[in-house]
Motif scaffolding. Sequence first.
Motif, short mmCIF file in Angstrom:
data_model
loop_
_atom_site.label_atom_id
_atom_site.label_comp_id
_atom_site.label_asym_id
_atom_site.label_seq_id
_atom_site.Cartn_x
_atom_site.Cartn_y
_atom_site.Cartn_z
N ARG A 1 1.11 -0.80 0.23
CA ARG A 1 -0.31 -0.36 -0.24
C ARG A 1 0.32 1.48 0.41
O ARG A 1 0.32 2.43 -0.91
CB ARG A 1 -0.98 0.10 1.45
CG ARG A 1 -1.93 -0.78 1.24
CD ARG A 1 -3.03 -1.07 0.45
NE ARG A 1 -4.19 -1.61 -0.08
CZ ARG A 1 -5.35 -1.50 1.09
NH1 ARG A 1 -5.07 -0.12 1.46
NH2 ARG A 1 -6.42 -1.54 0.88
N ALA A 2 1.45 1.05 0.69
CA ALA A 2 2.59 2.55 0.76
C ALA A 2 4.35 1.80 1.09
O ALA A 2 4.78 0.76 1.39
CB ALA A 2 2.34 3.06 1.80
N ALA B 1 1.72 2.91 -5.75
CA ALA B 1 1.74 3.44 -4.26
C ALA B 1 2.17 4.41 -3.77
O ALA B 1 3.25 4.44 -4.23
CB ALA B 1 2.59 1.96 -3.71
N SER C 1 -2.91 5.51 4.18
CA SER C 1 -2.22 4.46 3.03
C SER C 1 -3.07 2.61 3.73
O SER C 1 -3.69 1.98 2.79
CB SER C 1 -1.40 3.91 2.40
OG SER C 1 -0.65 5.22 2.13
#
Length: 265
Positions: A133-134, A198, A257
């Motif tokens: 996600r990040a 991302a 996120s």
Amino acid sequence: MTDAPPRPAPLSEPERRRLTTSDGVDLDTALLRGDSSGTAAVVLANGFTGTWRNPGTKRVARHLLGIADVMTFDFRGHRESGGLCTVGNLEVHDVEAVVAHLRERGYTRIATVGFSMGAAVVVRHAAMFGGVRAVVAVSGPSMWYYRGSRRMRLLHFGVERPVGRWFLRVARKVRVIDTDWDPVPPDPTELAPRVSPAPLLVVHGDADAYFPVEHAHRLHDAAREPKELWIEPGMGHAERAVTPECAARVAQWLQPSLAPAEPAP
């Protein structure tokens, strides 16, 4: 970013587990449980010679536990993990093994945070494998074979000379390959554009004795949006230099996120 950073959480007793990478290396890992919903997790990747036992790693983990569970580990060739350290090349398989294990355990929202060598690895992992996600890269290099600082010249001596590798093995419990990379893998700057979609956060101290801030600018400039760059005044290198305030802001940055998706109206 939310209005207030999450409060640090007390460290739980780590859940120790051995994982095996896709290329057959045994890893020593530790899962810390926080106050999250149980489906969000952050992977912490230490710098070269680092370990999940480091006080700096635990300090960062305490702040991240306010938003997610945290899984950290020792890279190949480090302490109780098997294999040999390749100083940022094959370590992408270590991160992928941890991420895959978290998915198997039901975690659906996973982010990665890396320091120094670990920063290079999480950037390369996101670009090569995706699915996170990040990404947060702290004190990372933008290129391979950098020798522009005294600390990096010493590090290269340790990696490239037999006496240096002996010292790393005996004093730091790190076993390093004794062969050159063949082929040389793409460096973090080359792969940074592929981290998107991302979001990428690049964090670097202006007192880093290993990599000057130009490395952070090169990595950030190469990446595509969404991205962000923090140059931290007075901060040194990697996990041991991350202040509680900076760790709290990293957790705050990651929180959107890792938040559950809003239900459809």
